[in-house]
Motif scaffolding. Structure first.
Motif, PDB file in Angstrom:
ATOM      1  N   GLY A 182      40.985  23.970  48.938  1.00 25.51           N
ATOM      2  CA  GLY A 182      40.449  22.869  48.141  1.00 25.51           C
ATOM      3  C   GLY A 182      39.211  23.195  47.352  1.00 25.51           C
ATOM      4  N   ALA A 183      38.885  24.467  47.195  1.00 26.81           N
ATOM      5  CA  ALA A 183      37.679  24.853  46.457  1.00 26.81           C
ATOM      6  C   ALA A 183      37.880  24.661  44.960  1.00 26.81           C
ATOM      7  N   HIS A 184      36.779  24.663  44.224  1.00 32.36           N
ATOM      8  CA  HIS A 184      36.833  24.584  42.766  1.00 32.36           C
ATOM      9  C   HIS A 184      37.621  25.781  42.233  1.00 32.36           C
ATOM     10  N   PRO A 185      38.545  25.560  41.302  1.00 29.78           N
ATOM     11  CA  PRO A 185      39.360  26.665  40.779  1.00 29.78           C
ATOM     12  C   PRO A 185      38.540  27.836  40.254  1.00 29.78           C
ATOM     13  N   LEU A 226      33.263  42.942  47.021  1.00 29.31           N
ATOM     14  CA  LEU A 226      32.924  41.793  46.173  1.00 29.31           C
ATOM     15  C   LEU A 226      31.752  42.115  45.251  1.00 29.31           C
ATOM     16  N   GLN A 227      30.740  42.790  45.796  1.00 30.97           N
ATOM     17  CA  GLN A 227      29.586  43.166  44.984  1.00 30.97           C
ATOM     18  C   GLN A 227      29.999  44.058  43.823  1.00 30.97           C
ATOM     19  N   ASN A 228      30.790  45.081  44.116  1.00 31.30           N
ATOM     20  CA  ASN A 228      31.231  46.012  43.070  1.00 31.30           C
ATOM     21  C   ASN A 228      32.146  45.317  42.065  1.00 31.30           C
ATOM     22  N   GLY A 229      33.027  44.440  42.562  1.00 31.45           N
ATOM     23  CA  GLY A 229      33.940  43.741  41.665  1.00 31.45           C
ATOM     24  C   GLY A 229      33.212  42.814  40.710  1.00 31.45           C
ATOM     25  N   LEU A 230      32.240  42.062  41.217  1.00 27.51           N
ATOM     26  CA  LEU A 230      31.474  41.159  40.360  1.00 27.51           C
ATOM     27  C   LEU A 230      30.641  41.945  39.339  1.00 27.51           C
ATOM     28  N   ASN A 231      30.072  43.060  39.770  1.00 25.46           N
ATOM     29  CA  ASN A 231      29.302  43.896  38.840  1.00 25.46           C
ATOM     30  C   ASN A 231      30.183  44.437  37.714  1.00 25.46           C
ATOM     31  N   GLN A 232      31.400  44.857  38.052  1.00 22.33           N
ATOM     32  CA  GLN A 232      32.316  45.356  37.029  1.00 22.33           C
ATOM     33  C   GLN A 232      32.735  44.230  36.084  1.00 22.33           C
ATOM     34  N   ALA A 233      32.930  43.030  36.636  1.00 23.07           N
ATOM     35  CA  ALA A 233      33.293  41.889  35.796  1.00 23.07           C
ATOM     36  C   ALA A 233      32.164  41.523  34.830  1.00 23.07           C
ATOM     37  N   PRO A 274      24.357  34.948  41.231  1.00 18.27           N
ATOM     38  CA  PRO A 274      24.574  33.494  41.114  1.00 18.27           C
ATOM     39  C   PRO A 274      25.883  33.191  40.387  1.00 18.27           C
ATOM     40  N   ILE A 275      26.893  32.785  41.123  1.00 15.07           N
ATOM     41  CA  ILE A 275      28.252  32.730  40.564  1.00 15.07           C
ATOM     42  C   ILE A 275      28.429  31.630  39.518  1.00 15.07           C
ATOM     43  N   VAL A 276      27.582  30.589  39.538  1.00 11.15           N
ATOM     44  CA  VAL A 276      27.662  29.578  38.471  1.00 11.15           C
ATOM     45  C   VAL A 276      26.450  29.677  37.543  1.00 11.15           C
ATOM     46  N   ARG A 277      25.819  30.841  37.555  1.00 10.30           N
ATOM     47  CA  ARG A 277      24.721  31.175  36.639  1.00 10.30           C
ATOM     48  C   ARG A 277      23.588  30.140  36.685  1.00 10.30           C
ATOM     49  N   GLY A 278      23.343  29.601  37.869  1.00  9.69           N
ATOM     50  CA  GLY A 278      22.242  28.649  38.029  1.00  9.69           C
ATOM     51  C   GLY A 278      22.528  27.254  37.515  1.00  9.69           C
ATOM     52  N   LEU A 326      37.232  33.469  40.389  1.00 10.03           N
ATOM     53  CA  LEU A 326      36.192  34.499  40.354  1.00 10.03           C
ATOM     54  C   LEU A 326      36.361  35.476  41.520  1.00 10.03           C
ATOM     55  N   ILE A 327      36.683  34.963  42.700  1.00 16.81           N
ATOM     56  CA  ILE A 327      36.939  35.839  43.846  1.00 16.81           C
ATOM     57  C   ILE A 327      38.137  36.745  43.564  1.00 16.81           C
ATOM     58  N   GLU A 328      39.200  36.156  43.025  1.00 12.87           N
ATOM     59  CA  GLU A 328      40.384  36.963  42.687  1.00 12.87           C
ATOM     60  C   GLU A 328      40.043  38.020  41.644  1.00 12.87           C
ATOM     61  N   LEU A 329      39.195  37.659  40.678  1.00 14.70           N
ATOM     62  CA  LEU A 329      38.772  38.620  39.666  1.00 14.70           C
ATOM     63  C   LEU A 329      38.009  39.776  40.313  1.00 14.70           C
ATOM     64  N   ALA A 330      37.075  39.468  41.202  1.00 17.43           N
ATOM     65  CA  ALA A 330      36.298  40.511  41.872  1.00 17.43           C
ATOM     66  C   ALA A 330      37.194  41.433  42.682  1.00 17.43           C
ATOM     67  N   LEU A 331      38.192  40.873  43.350  1.00 19.57           N
ATOM     68  CA  LEU A 331      39.103  41.671  44.173  1.00 19.57           C
ATOM     69  C   LEU A 331      40.071  42.497  43.331  1.00 19.57           C
ATOM     70  N   SER A 332      40.306  42.076  42.098  1.00 15.90           N
ATOM     71  CA  SER A 332      41.310  42.737  41.257  1.00 15.90           C
ATOM     72  C   SER A 332      40.900  44.138  40.828  1.00 15.90           C
ATOM     73  N   TYR A 333      39.637  44.496  40.983  1.00 17.81           N
ATOM     74  CA  TYR A 333      39.184  45.824  40.578  1.00 17.81           C
ATOM     75  C   TYR A 333      39.481  46.884  41.639  1.00 17.81           C
ATOM     76  N   GLN A 334      40.016  46.454  42.775  1.00 20.50           N
ATOM     77  CA  GLN A 334      40.362  47.385  43.842  1.00 20.50           C
ATOM     78  C   GLN A 334      41.775  47.942  43.662  1.00 20.50           C
ATOM     79  N   LYS A 335      42.012  49.144  44.172  1.00 12.61           N
ATOM     80  CA  LYS A 335      43.357  49.728  44.130  1.00 12.61           C
ATOM     81  C   LYS A 335      44.303  48.975  45.052  1.00 12.61           C
ATOM     82  N   GLU A 336      43.782  48.513  46.181  1.00 15.24           N
ATOM     83  CA  GLU A 336      44.619  47.748  47.109  1.00 15.24           C
ATOM     84  C   GLU A 336      44.933  46.368  46.535  1.00 15.24           C
TER      85      GLU A 336
END
Length: 272
Positions: A29-32, A214-221, A94-98, A37-47
């Motif tokens: 039930g989280a905000h889409p 997650l840290q690396n994925g968000l940085n790449q995004a 800050p995932i919603v940029r403050g 954003l979590i899926e985006l961060a995870l998408s940079y992984q080979k797995e």
């Protein structure tokens, strides 16, 4: 025989794919935007990662305590605080940029003229503000020497506002459209309150691997522009509709924000 060989190869491939899929548990039930954003961060992984949604986690205090537990979740998101950063490992971006720290006042429409002439916090100290007792900005408003009356339900607070028990109710710009849609009320047109606030992703303190992913994925995004693109898809129209750029900003101090927050990195924050 050849068909059977092809079938066995296909079955092996499917089994391998299923086995290699890693599941990350999040609250249902989280905000889409948060989920994307979590899926985006995870998408940079080979797995291959897939989100698994966990129901019946009613409160934030309960959610953070379930991080890493057998029947719990793997990722939690919330406004950061000293306490939460002691309980869990934060990805300090800050995932919603403050944006959660920007507040617009609900007022009686007949009082708009009074507010339109204001431009400094000292002019607002004679007003009375209604804030729910457990909202983080309750203590922030008090700390900034503003007069605060606590309430327990928004519907009751709106009745108090109409009867002039207090002058205004500050509402997050992220929540304001739903409030205006659900209640017959009026949003003040000239001012924009702001205090620095960071919503982070959190993981269990022992889960250094997921934290790193997650840290690396968000940085790449951030580097490839996908973070800003996703943010704009969800919030650019809201920023336009609420005329944030045209409002007079009233800044508040937020001493509950840990000093580790990356306030000096302008790329991470929305600024009007």
């Amino acid at each position: 025989m050849r068909y059977l060989s092809y079938l066995l190869v296909a079955l092996f491939c499917c089994t391998t794919y299923a086995t290699d899929t890693k599941y990350v548990r999040v609250t249902a039930g989280a905000h889409p935007y948060v989920l994307e954003l979590i899926e985006l961060a995870l998408s940079y992984q080979k797995e291959h990662y897939k989100l698994e949604y966990v129901k019946n986690i009613p409160t934030q205090s309960r959610a953070i305590r379930l991080l890493g537990k057998e029947n719990g979740i793997d990722i939690f998101w919330s406004v950061t605080s000293f306490e939460r950063e002691n309980m869990a490992r934060a990805i300090r971006l800050p995932i919603v940029r403050g944006l959660l720290g920007y507040r617009i006042l609900l007022i009686n429409e007949s009082h708009q003229v009074r507010f339109s002439k204001l431009n400094h916090i000292s002019q607002l100290q004679s007003f009375h503000y209604g804030l729910r007792h457990d909202w983080p900005d309750h203590d922030i408003f008090v700390d900034n020497k503003l007069s605060v009356n606590a309430f327990h339900t928004l519907s009751g607070a709106l009745n108090m506002l109409r009867s002039n028990r207090f002058d205004a109710i500050p509402i997050s710009v992220l929540e304001l459209p739903d409030v205006l849609k659900s209640y017959k009320t009026y949003a003040e047109q000239a001012l924009l309150f702001y205090y620095p606030s960071a919503v982070y992703l959190f993981v269990d303190k022992e889960n250094t691997q997921l934290h790193s992913i997650l840290q690396n994925g968000l940085n790449q995004a951030l580097l490839d522009g996908q973070f800003e693109k996703l943010f704009n898809q969800h919030f650019a129209q809201l920023i336009t509709d609420l005329s944030l750029e045209k409002r007079t900003i009233i800044e508040l101090k937020n001493r509950s924000l840990p000093p580790s927050a990356p306030l000096d990195n302008s790329q991470l924050w929305y600024k009007k």
